[in-house]
Design a protein around this motif. Structure first.
Motif, PDB file in Angstrom:
ATOM      1  N   HIS A 125      17.787 -38.768   1.564  1.00  0.00           N
ATOM      2  CA  HIS A 125      18.915 -37.986   2.072  1.00  0.00           C
ATOM      3  C   HIS A 125      18.439 -36.641   2.607  1.00  0.00           C
ATOM      4  O   HIS A 125      18.894 -36.182   3.663  1.00  0.00           O
ATOM      5  CB  HIS A 125      19.943 -37.755   0.964  1.00  0.00           C
ATOM      6  N   SER A 180      22.525 -35.466   3.068  1.00  0.00           N
ATOM      7  CA  SER A 180      23.177 -35.217   1.783  1.00  0.00           C
ATOM      8  C   SER A 180      24.612 -34.773   2.052  1.00  0.00           C
ATOM      9  O   SER A 180      24.994 -34.505   3.196  1.00  0.00           O
ATOM     10  CB  SER A 180      22.430 -34.128   0.990  1.00  0.00           C
ATOM     11  N   HIS A 212      26.995 -38.247  -0.572  1.00  0.00           N
ATOM     12  CA  HIS A 212      25.649 -38.278  -0.005  1.00  0.00           C
ATOM     13  C   HIS A 212      25.449 -39.549   0.815  1.00  0.00           C
ATOM     14  O   HIS A 212      26.039 -40.601   0.526  1.00  0.00           O
ATOM     15  CB  HIS A 212      24.604 -38.251  -1.124  1.00  0.00           C
ATOM     16  N   GLY A 213      24.607 -39.451   1.842  1.00  0.00           N
ATOM     17  CA  GLY A 213      24.267 -40.625   2.639  1.00  0.00           C
ATOM     18  C   GLY A 213      25.198 -40.889   3.799  1.00  0.00           C
ATOM     19  O   GLY A 213      25.110 -41.945   4.421  1.00  0.00           O
TER      20      GLY A 213
END
Length: 420
Positions: free
Chosen positions: A167, A173, A221-222
């Motif tokens: 990330h 992130s 996140h991601g």
């Protein structure tokens, strides 16, 4: 054992005499001097030169910068044509070099810069940190899927909790960080107060790590790509904590020494000695070209020394469909439709043969694998971002890459083999 040292206290007598302060050093007109003398302004840690400098052959073409190249407006629309030399003159160029098959074909310096002058790289530093981080992944220090709090437990109490190394490498992130330039309340500027790139503020933590711990998470996140310098600073923290070594030493051991850096480089540090991983490096023009050449050669220096992971360049260029979707959905202005961001490197075009390292105020490494081209432009634009100057610079590199490829094919109609 540490191989680095710390430069003397910042703000030299010369800097003070020029009216330079912690609050104006990055502003025009001061930045035309400070970007080339940053060790006289900020705390710096030394990155030692390689004991075995990489040789660079030169075959200059005096006509190359006389070629016509497109000029652009801030939206990327062509407005006319001038020579490459005009582009360099109009875009506050301090140093420029372009290599074809590893040979220097054009190299120019402003009157204020010499071949051994170290220039501030700004966010080109991020790419160097990306090489360090992926090298540590390759060596087994941690994995792409390692959660950052497994290495830096303190990050588990911040918005970075749950984020992975991948990330951070790809800036995906969910941490909230505002990178709006020239907004004094943006996080990017508040972080500069914490790192002593600006005068301290009572309401801002006085170290980089303490500042990072204040950043909250605003989404999962991601998800979507968002350009945030805090991602690289957290990544640098992970690299240092995992190995127990300062970032300057890691850069020396994993990048500068094996790639054959001819000159010492610097990286800015805060008052706790933490390197500013997002943009604090200073290096000479040819050493930055050596970095680009190493990446063009997929982690191998032109003389055959292994530097970064052999898969780094391929992984960066290919990326994933999810990565490109995340890039397309960003609210960050990129000027790169169809491109993506991977491993702290920009891939501007859908053809996936060209990649960039970029820094504000006009720093660029251009690598075109298909054309065997590496170019570097170090600048001191008056503003952090300038769409027209960015497109002018990228367009110039594309023009020169095309011209050098045509010239090589005309001279050697058979397949061109890489000169080592």
């Amino acid at each position: 054992m540490s191989v680095s040292g710390v430069t003397p206290h910042p703000l030299s007598t010369d800097a003070i005499g020029r009216g330079v302060t912690l609050d104006n050093w990055a502003d025009a007109p001061h930045n035309r001097w400070t970007f080339l003398h940053l060790d006289e302004v900020l705390r710096m840690q030394v990155i030692q030169a390689s004991p075995h400098p990489e040789p660079l052959a030169a075959e200059p073409d005096p006509n190359l910068l006389r070629l016509a190249t497109p000029r652009y407006d801030a939206t990327g629309r062509i407005t006319g044509h001038t020579t490459g030399a005009d582009v360099l003159a109009d875009t506050y160029t301090d140093g420029f070099v372009i290599l074809h098959h590893g040979r220097i074909r054009a190299e120019t310096y402003a009157d204020s810069m010499l071949p051994d002058t170290r220039h501030l790289l700004m966010s080109v530093t991020k790419t160097v940190v990306g090489v360090v981080a992926t090298t540590l992944v390759d060596a087994g220090w941690f994995g792409f899927d390692t959660r950052v709090q497994e290495i830096v437990p303190a990050l588990g109490e911040s918005g970075f909790a749950g984020a992975t190394v991948r990330h951070l490498l790809d800036m995906r992130s969910g941490v909230r960080f505002n990178e709006t330039y020239h907004d004094p309340d943006a996080d990017v500027y508040l972080m500069e107060h914490a790192t002593q790139w600006r005068s301290p503020r009572a309401d801002i933590p006085d170290t980089l790590h303490d500042f990072l711990l204040t950043l909250p998470r605003e989404r999962e996140h991601g998800g979507t790509f968002h350009y945030r310098s805090s991602e690289t600073d957290a990544l640098g923290w992970v690299c240092e904590e995992a190995t127990g070594r300062p970032l300057a030493d890691l850069i020396h051991d994993y990048v500068w020494a094996p790639m054959g850096g001819e000159h010492t480089a610097y990286v800015s540090i805060d008052q706790a000695g933490t390197a500013i991983a997002d943009g604090g490096m200073c290096a000479t023009l040819r050493d930055v070209a050596r970095l680009g050449e190493m990446l063009r050669h997929s982690g191998i220096s032109p003389s055959g020394r292994k530097v970064g992971p052999s898969w780094l360049t391929t992984d960066t260029l290919l990326g994933t469909e999810d990565l490109r979707s995340a890039f397309a959905a960003t609210s960050s202005p990129t000027g790169m439709p169809g491109g993506h961001y991977r491993n702290q490197i920009w891939v501007p075009f859908p053809d996936r043969t060209t990649f960039l390292a970029l820094g504000v105020h006009g720093q660029m490494i251009y690598v075109n694998q298909r054309a065997a081209i590496t170019g570097v432009k170090l600048s001191s634009w008056p503003t952090a971002q300038d769409g027209a100057r960015f497109f002018d610079t990228l367009g110039l590199f594309e023009t020169l890459a095309s011209a050098l490829t045509r010239s090589a094919l005309a001279a050697h109609p058979a397949a061109i083999k890489e000169k080592r």
